[in-house]
Design an enzyme around this catalytic site. Structure first.
Site, PDB file in Angstrom:
ATOM      1  N   GLU A  80      34.833  37.077  37.611  1.00 53.14           N
ATOM      2  CA  GLU A  80      36.170  37.429  37.121  1.00 53.14           C
ATOM      3  C   GLU A  80      36.126  37.944  35.686  1.00 53.14           C
ATOM      4  OE1 GLU A  80      38.727  37.732  38.935  1.00 53.14           O
ATOM      5  OE2 GLU A  80      38.393  36.453  40.681  1.00 53.14           O
ATOM      6  N   ARG A  84      37.336  41.846  35.135  1.00 52.53           N
ATOM      7  CA  ARG A  84      38.607  41.999  34.416  1.00 52.53           C
ATOM      8  C   ARG A  84      38.382  42.313  32.940  1.00 52.53           C
ATOM      9  NH1 ARG A  84      43.093  38.127  37.356  1.00 52.53           N
ATOM     10  NH2 ARG A  84      41.804  37.497  39.119  1.00 52.53           N
ATOM     11  N   ASP A 233      33.272  41.353  50.095  1.00 53.60           N
ATOM     12  CA  ASP A 233      33.888  42.666  49.852  1.00 53.60           C
ATOM     13  C   ASP A 233      33.239  43.587  48.822  1.00 53.60           C
ATOM     14  OD1 ASP A 233      34.758  40.933  47.826  1.00 53.60           O
ATOM     15  OD2 ASP A 233      36.892  41.111  48.318  1.00 53.60           O
ATOM     16  N   GLU A 367      44.783  45.940  47.573  1.00 51.32           N
ATOM     17  CA  GLU A 367      43.771  46.595  48.415  1.00 51.32           C
ATOM     18  C   GLU A 367      44.342  47.640  49.367  1.00 51.32           C
ATOM     19  OE1 GLU A 367      42.292  43.122  46.559  1.00 51.32           O
ATOM     20  OE2 GLU A 367      43.969  43.243  47.971  1.00 51.32           O
ATOM     21  N   THR A 453      35.901  47.119  40.613  1.00 50.28           N
ATOM     22  CA  THR A 453      36.679  46.457  41.652  1.00 50.28           C
ATOM     23  C   THR A 453      37.985  45.863  41.129  1.00 50.28           C
ATOM     24  OG1 THR A 453      36.457  45.130  43.673  1.00 50.28           O
ATOM     25  CG2 THR A 453      35.665  44.147  41.612  1.00 50.28           C
TER      26      THR A 453
END
Length: 467
Positions: A80, A84, A233, A367, A453
């Site tokens: 994360e 981010r 994913d 998504e 992502t």
């Protein structure tokens, strides 16, 4: 206008906290970022910039300059923080050229290196940002204190987490001139992210599939659960994007992507009785006929990869991408709110709908609109813009509250209750992809940019590193 509304309310009620709680009009910190603050600021920077919300961008930049503290203690998710914070800072640096974003990204990147201090060099999932070891330990050039998420199967590392570092770490290596982040081909000792590939290429793949859990100690799979949704994913996404970002020089990444997609097509892609194409999950050889909202990014990914494939494969993959995206659209249209559930199933009598109470929520996830954006850019079929506009209207109707946007607990209720959370990824991803869906193609052109992502754009061919 939606972005300005989301930002203004965050700024008013939660600036410096990680997210806004829009119903109670206060901030939320959470435990994912280990003492780091301002997740919404960092996630929103590039979106504000791209949308030309100049005043709001300056407010965000000022917070980074004056208040963004990296000297923090606490357990953070490597994944994360990377997608981010590192992603958001790198993208904003590349868009603006302003040094503050570069220096913060490099300083924070250094703090992530100790996670790689394992016998295999596969990083653990959690890093204590305050406890720094020295580089060049017994195991790898990336050393210090880290451990795995308690819930990860038997202390293992998660495929989508250790497989979603490559884009950002290559840019950190290039900007810092320090190959420890990536690894030049000439360096015999394992560099951080290139070593991950070495381990993955060595390990046996059941039916060519990549399970979700790997031991950072032994380098072998911990159990055989395969998913293109959560836990798996973005590993697949970063393979095709690593190849694109290298200006199509990273042939190892392309081969790994092609082989993985072939195994997915062979074993996981299914068609429901009602004619909907979906990607099932695989548990030790037994299929679970469900798809998570997170797996809906795959339509966009497969389309992006198809664009660069040989003719026969190109057509097949474009059709597959369109079919999966259409199935994800069905999960939205079959709900009362016209927003999709967290997961939906293909069981007898129920298709593209959540059958469990625990899967009926929508937390402002991106998504589905991400795939609409890619399919619009690659086909220019008007339906993708129509579908995107349906989402805009549903968000405005059901998720907009007095002081921001909130997730909802049940997409099948016409009067849904709100979860009181404006996720930072709503500003980073959902609103950015919707905006780009209605922009001209040259705004963050897919020829020049690859999105991490968290939808943070990184420039193509800014790097010479090659596997």
């Amino acid at each position: 206008q939606m972005m300005k509304f989301a930002w203004d309310n965050y700024k008013q009620y939660a600036l410096g906290k990680n997210e806004l709680r829009p119903l109670t009009k206060n901030g939320h910190i959470g435990n994912m970022f280990g003492g780091l603050r301002g997740a919404t600021v960092i996630d929103a920077l590039d979106t504000l910039y791209i949308m030309e919300l100049e005043e709001e961008f300056q407010e965000a930049k000022q917070w980074v300059e004056k208040s963004f503290d990296l000297n923090v203690n606490g357990e953070a998710s490597l994944f994360e923080v990377n997608i981010r914070y590192i992603g958001g800072l790198l993208a904003t640096y590349y868009l603006t050229g302003e040094e503050v974003f570069k220096s913060k990204a490099l300083e924070l990147g250094e703090k992530l290196l100790p996670a790689f201090n394992t016998p295999t060099g596969i990083p653990r999932g959690v890093i204590n940002l305050g406890r720094q070891g020295t580089h060049g330990s017994l195991f790898s050039p990336c050393s210090g204190m880290s451990w795995s998420w308690g819930w990860a199967s038997a202390g293992s590392s998660i495929l989508a987490e250790f497989g979603t570092l490559h884009l950002e770490f290559l840019h950190l290596s290039e900007l810092s001139g320090n190959p420890v982040f990536a690894e030049k081909a000439s360096i015999p000792q394992a560099g951080c992210v290139m070593n991950i590939r070495r381990v993955l290429n060595r390990v046996e793949k059941p039916q060519g599939l990549y399970p979700n859990f790997l031991s950072p100690v032994t380098g072998s799979w911990v159990q055989h659960h395969v998913s293109i949704g959560g836990l798996g994913d973005s590993f697949y996404e970063y393979l095709i994007k690593s190849w694109l970002m290298s200006d199509k020089k990273d042939s190892e990444a392309k081969k790994m992507y092609d082989d993985a997609l072939e195994a997915i097509e062979k074993h996981l892609v299914k068609k429901s009785a009602g004619g909907l194409t979906y990607i099932a999950e695989w548990r030790g050889g037994i299929l679970d006929h469900k798809m998570g909202h997170l797996a809906c990014f795959s339509g966009g990914m497969i389309a992006l990869g198809a664009e660069h494939a040989a003719q026969e494969r190109r057509q097949r993959h474009m059709e597959l991408a369109a079919e999966i995206t259409s199935t994800c659209h069905e999960s939205y249209t079959r709900s009362d709110t016209k927003l999709g559930p967290e997961a939906f199933r293909f069981d007898a009598g129920s298709e593209a709908m959540a059958t469990r109470l625990s899967e009926r929520y929508y937390i402002l996830r991106p998504e589905v609109v991400e795939s609409y954006m890619y399919l619009w850019r690659l086909t220019h079929e008007p339906k993708y813009r129509h579908w995107g506009w349906e989402v805009v209207q549903a968000l405005e109707k059901h998720c907009r509250v007095e002081a921001g946007f909130s997730g909802i607990r049940d997409v099948y209720s016409t009067t849904p209750s709100h979860d009181n959370m404006q996720q930072s990824f709503f500003l980073a991803e959902t609103l950015k992809y919707l905006y780009l869906l209605f922009c001209e193609d040259d705004v963050l052109s897919l020829e020049d940019w690859v999105f991490n992502t968290e939808a943070h754009p990184l420039p193509i061919n800014h790097t010479d590193f090659k596997a």
